[in-house]
Scaffold this active site. Structure first.
Site, PDB file in Angstrom:
ATOM      1  N   ALA A   1      -5.958 -12.452  14.556  1.00  0.00           N
ATOM      2  CA  ALA A   1      -7.026 -11.879  13.744  1.00  0.00           C
ATOM      3  C   ALA A   1      -8.100 -12.936  13.520  1.00  0.00           C
ATOM      4  CB  ALA A   1      -6.454 -11.350  12.419  1.00  0.00           C
ATOM      5  N   ARG A   2      -7.891 -13.820  12.548  1.00  0.00           N
ATOM      6  CA  ARG A   2      -8.903 -14.845  12.270  1.00  0.00           C
ATOM      7  C   ARG A   2      -9.215 -15.740  13.471  1.00  0.00           C
ATOM      8  NH1 ARG A   2      -6.626 -17.703   7.127  1.00  0.00           N
ATOM      9  NH2 ARG A   2      -4.795 -17.603   8.464  1.00  0.00           N
TER      10      ARG A   2
ATOM     11  N   ARG B   1       2.568  -0.812  11.399  1.00  0.00           N
ATOM     12  CA  ARG B   1       2.711  -2.192  10.926  1.00  0.00           C
ATOM     13  C   ARG B   1       3.592  -2.185   9.684  1.00  0.00           C
ATOM     14  NH1 ARG B   1      -1.903  -6.821   9.632  1.00  0.00           N
ATOM     15  NH2 ARG B   1      -0.420  -8.551   9.714  1.00  0.00           N
TER      16      ARG B   1
ATOM     17  N   CYS C   1     -13.765 -15.785   5.182  1.00  0.00           N
ATOM     18  CA  CYS C   1     -13.136 -14.516   5.560  1.00  0.00           C
ATOM     19  C   CYS C   1     -12.465 -13.874   4.345  1.00  0.00           C
ATOM     20  CB  CYS C   1     -12.185 -14.714   6.725  1.00  0.00           C
ATOM     21  SG  CYS C   1     -10.963 -16.028   6.520  1.00  0.00           S
TER      22      CYS C   1
ATOM     23  N   ALA D   1     -18.847 -26.895   4.373  1.00  0.00           N
ATOM     24  CA  ALA D   1     -18.835 -26.993   5.834  1.00  0.00           C
ATOM     25  C   ALA D   1     -19.427 -25.749   6.476  1.00  0.00           C
ATOM     26  CB  ALA D   1     -17.403 -27.214   6.323  1.00  0.00           C
TER      27      ALA D   1
ATOM     28  N   GLN E   1     -12.223 -19.488   3.575  1.00  0.00           N
ATOM     29  CA  GLN E   1     -13.465 -19.576   2.803  1.00  0.00           C
ATOM     30  C   GLN E   1     -14.440 -18.446   3.096  1.00  0.00           C
ATOM     31  OE1 GLN E   1     -15.392 -23.448   2.717  1.00  0.00           O
ATOM     32  NE2 GLN E   1     -17.410 -22.517   2.536  1.00  0.00           N
TER      33      GLN E   1
ATOM     34  N   GLY F   1     -25.635 -31.589   4.194  1.00  0.00           N
ATOM     35  CA  GLY F   1     -25.572 -32.286   2.920  1.00  0.00           C
ATOM     36  C   GLY F   1     -26.805 -33.097   2.624  1.00  0.00           C
TER      37      GLY F   1
ATOM     38  N   TYR G   1       0.833  -1.193   0.000  1.00  0.00           N
ATOM     39  CA  TYR G   1       0.000   0.000   0.000  1.00  0.00           C
ATOM     40  C   TYR G   1       0.880   1.260   0.000  1.00  0.00           C
ATOM     41  CZ  TYR G   1      -3.747  -3.322   0.954  1.00  0.00           C
ATOM     42  OH  TYR G   1      -4.630  -4.366   0.875  1.00  0.00           O
TER      43      TYR G   1
END
Length: 688
Positions: free
Chosen positions: A329-330, A233, A360, A674, A358, A665, A185
């Site tokens: 984070a995640r 950062r 995020c 999932a 998937q 399913g 960036y």
């Protein structure tokens, strides 16, 4: 009330005596403030930033994590001016109105006992609009326009916009800001020779290229004084050609310290980097050796990040001196109560991030609102009613202990229903259990351990090896069918019953073994998983990962890249057949598909399009590709050609008057999803 009843009870969390994670839970002094532990919630763009009701939803989202013990939260990135927005309509923080709206967020976080910083992100050359600006007018991958080179006046405006944004953040009640000086960036784009071809005082030598970062930090400190936290950062490995060197990064870190920064975050890679940095193939804490080296070079606190997803990993890297703080984070998408559970010594009850991307990152790049595969409530907290205790307890049977059945059973039981979970096999997990056997997906097993504990805590009666009939389910108020899918077979093809042919579940479950020459029929996610399983060499650690992807582990080369080995062929010959034309595996995840393709290419897996099997015999396989047929030597054929729903109970249950719901399913078979399974199960469990 169980700890996972979806709504934090609001208890403040402080370091506990006897915690198995003493360094992680240890208070830490930062910028004249005391953090209650060493856990930061790292910045993630969630899509909430652009919504009309975004401040309200972010307040709920961040507030829950604050109440559950996170010491300091960093928001997703906000542009300090319109030209710095990632695209038209993306989040900008440049007015008193913005500051007023964000009071809702900061007040909620402070009430939960946490500090909160606004991340300031000027997209620079990555901006996808015609007003994009950068250090130099160079084309940028993934962006439709060439950015305009900033002249002296434009650079001054960019600096002032960053300072003004920080001042507005202070008005909004933020405890500080984090400037994003990584990822290619604007600020990082000025610092890296790759994107800075200037010959004036803002380009050339390292001091000139670093001038923008230093001016932003210095002037912000002057404007806001010593009690406002300023984080930066920075990129420790650009992982692109002609990026920065390690010596230049150290120079910048020391200069930022002098300019007034309070801490340095770490980041690795740009969008176009040919190296995965946070996907599941990356070993845990793979980049923490770089933060350890930086920590030895400067006096500022250093934040470690990337693939740190358990308290054990965080504790280890803090104890050995890799960093002062850990950014999650995640993992805090997956479980907002991560810190609370770690402090209580209950890490096995943490809903672990499986690094699938998937719901995020894939959703971010599709311009949607982020969520989490294992926690569909993430970023949607205001849209999910808090769980209500059942007015009267129902007797419910859930048939099938895959993810849909598991999430439904525990949600029902935690509301007070009497729940029995039937599973025909000897263990829980269904298709997800098979996925956990794929190299790089070992963390999937943690999800199943999490559910084992929730089943136990919530009082669900689990019956393994159980396949009840409709008659045996008489007397239940409700039955939930979560029996999942079965692999599809290729119709009436005679070759499908040949001894060489097996289904993917036979292989991944260990019921059958493959030979040395394998043909995989199909090219979806399961086919790629099977190819990975068959070609894995048994070594998965940081050293092997760095070598395989050409990462300069000592960061002596510009950009931190060296040539990756051309091939690392496995002992097996594997060919993967895609029926359609076009890119192989086109349905793979947006941010992970390229990784899977590149890994299999390096291992010598041949990927054929417009191809299928005509026959299988003792000598091998007849493959039809286009209008041609050729013989292929093979001793194993693995079928990965889709799934079909498995529901053999609902009709007979309804016939005898039992209320039935079908989820997962068993309800919808195209693809194995999932995220959808967990979401459907949880929603039914809350609504029934």
């Amino acid at each position: 009330m169980a700890i996972d009843t979806l709504q934090s009870a609001g208890a403040q969390v402080h370091p506990l005596r006897g915690t198995p994670f003493p360094r992680l839970m240890e208070p830490f002094s930062l910028g004249g403030r005391v953090l209650r532990n060493r856990v930061l919630m790292g910045a993630m763009h969630t899509g909430l930033e652009e919504l009309p009701d975004g401040p309200r939803r972010m307040a709920t989202y961040f507030g829950e994590r604050a109440r559950a013990g996170v010491a300091m939260i960093v928001t997703g990135g906000f542009a300090p001016e319109a030209v710095g927005a990632a695209s038209e309509g993306k989040a900008i923080f440049d007015s008193q109105a913005n500051a007023a709206e964000h009071r809702l967020i900061t007040d909620e976080v402070h009430a939960g006992g946490s500090l909160i910083l606004l991340q300031i992100l000027h997209a620079g050359g990555y901006a996808r609009h015609d007003k994009a600006v950068a250090a130099s007018a160079l084309p940028t991958p993934f962006c439709p326009v060439v950015p305009r080179m900033l002249e002296e006046g434009g650079i001054e405006q960019a600096i002032e916009s960053h300072v003004r944004c920080a001042q507005l953040a202070h008005v909004a009640g933020y405890d500080g800001v984090e400037f994003l000086g990584a990822g290619g960036y604007l600020i990082n784009g000025f610092f890296a020779p790759r994107t800075n071809h200037r010959t004036d005082r803002w380009g050339g030598c390292v001091a000139n290229r670093g001038r923008l970062a230093l001016e932003i930090v210095r002037r912000t400190r002057e404007a806001l004084g010593k009690n406002f936290i300023i984080g930066f950062r920075m990129s420790l490995l650009d992982l692109v050609e002609d990026g920065s060197t390690w010596d230049e990064s150290v120079w910048l870190a020391r200069a930022l310290q002098e300019a007034g920064a309070d801490f340095l975050g770490s980041a690795f890679g740009w969008h176009e980097s040919p190296v995965p940095t946070i996907a599941s193939v990356v070993p845990p804490a793979a980049f923490s050796t770089l933060t350890r080296r930086l920590r030895a070079a400067v006096a500022l606190p250093i934040v470690a990040t990337n693939r740190i997803h358990t308290p054990e990993q965080a504790e280890t890297l803090l104890a050995r001196g890799d960093a002062d703080l850990v950014a999650l984070a995640r993992p805090l998408l997956a479980d907002p109560h991560f810190v609370q559970k770690a402090a209580a010594g209950e890490s096995e009850r943490i809903n672990t991030c499986i690094a699938c991307n998937q719901a995020c990152l894939d959703r971010t790049f599709s311009h949607g609102v982020v969520s989490c595969l294992v926690n569909p409530r993430a970023c949607h907290e205001t849209l999910w009613e808090p769980p209500k205790a059942a007015e009267s307890a129902l007797c419910v049977a859930v048939i099938g202990a895959g993810l849909a059945g598991l999430s439904c059973a525990v949600a029902l039981a935690e509301r007070g229903h009497e729940v029995t979970l039937h599973e025909v096999s000897s263990s829980i997990g269904g298709q997800f259990k098979l996925a956990a056997r794929v190299p790089g997906k070992e963390d999937y097993q943690r999800t199943l351990v999490y559910y084992e504990n929730r089943l136990r805590d919530s009082g669900v009666t689990l019956r393994l090896g159980s396949n009840p009939t409709a008659e045996e389910l008489r007397g239940h108020d409700h039955v939930v069918i979560a029996t999942g899918i079965r692999p599809r077979m290729p119709g009436a093809s005679a070759w499908a019953v040949h001894p060489k042919v097996m289904r993917y579940d036979d292989l991944l479950s260990g019921r059958r073994e493959a030979g040395q020459r394998v043909v995989i029929v199909g090219a979806g996610g399961i086919a790629f998983d099977v190819a990975e399983y068959l070609t894995y060499d048994g070594v998965h650690n940081t050293a092997s990962f760095m070598a395989a992807w050409g990462i300069d582990a000592v960061a002596s080369l510009r950009g931190g890249l060296k040539p990756a080995p051309a091939t690392a062929r496995s002992g097996r010959s594997v060919v993967l057949l895609q029926r359609g034309v076009g890119k192989v595996g086109r349905g793979l995840g947006r941010t992970t598909g390229w990784i899977k393709r590149r890994m299999l290419e390096r291992r010598g897996v041949l990927m054929m399009t417009d191809a299928g099997v005509d026959a299988v015999d003792e000598d091998g396989v007849l493959i039809r590709q286009g209008g041609e047929i050729r013989r292929w030597e093979a001793d194993t054929v693995v079928l990965c050609i889709g799934q079909e729903s498995c529901d053999e109970l609902s009709a007979s249950l309804r016939a005898i008057g039992i209320a039935v719901s079908v989820i997962g399913g068993a309800f919808e078979s195209p693809g194995i999803d999932a995220e959808r399974a967990i979401r459907q199960g949880m929603r039914l469990g809350l609504d029934l």
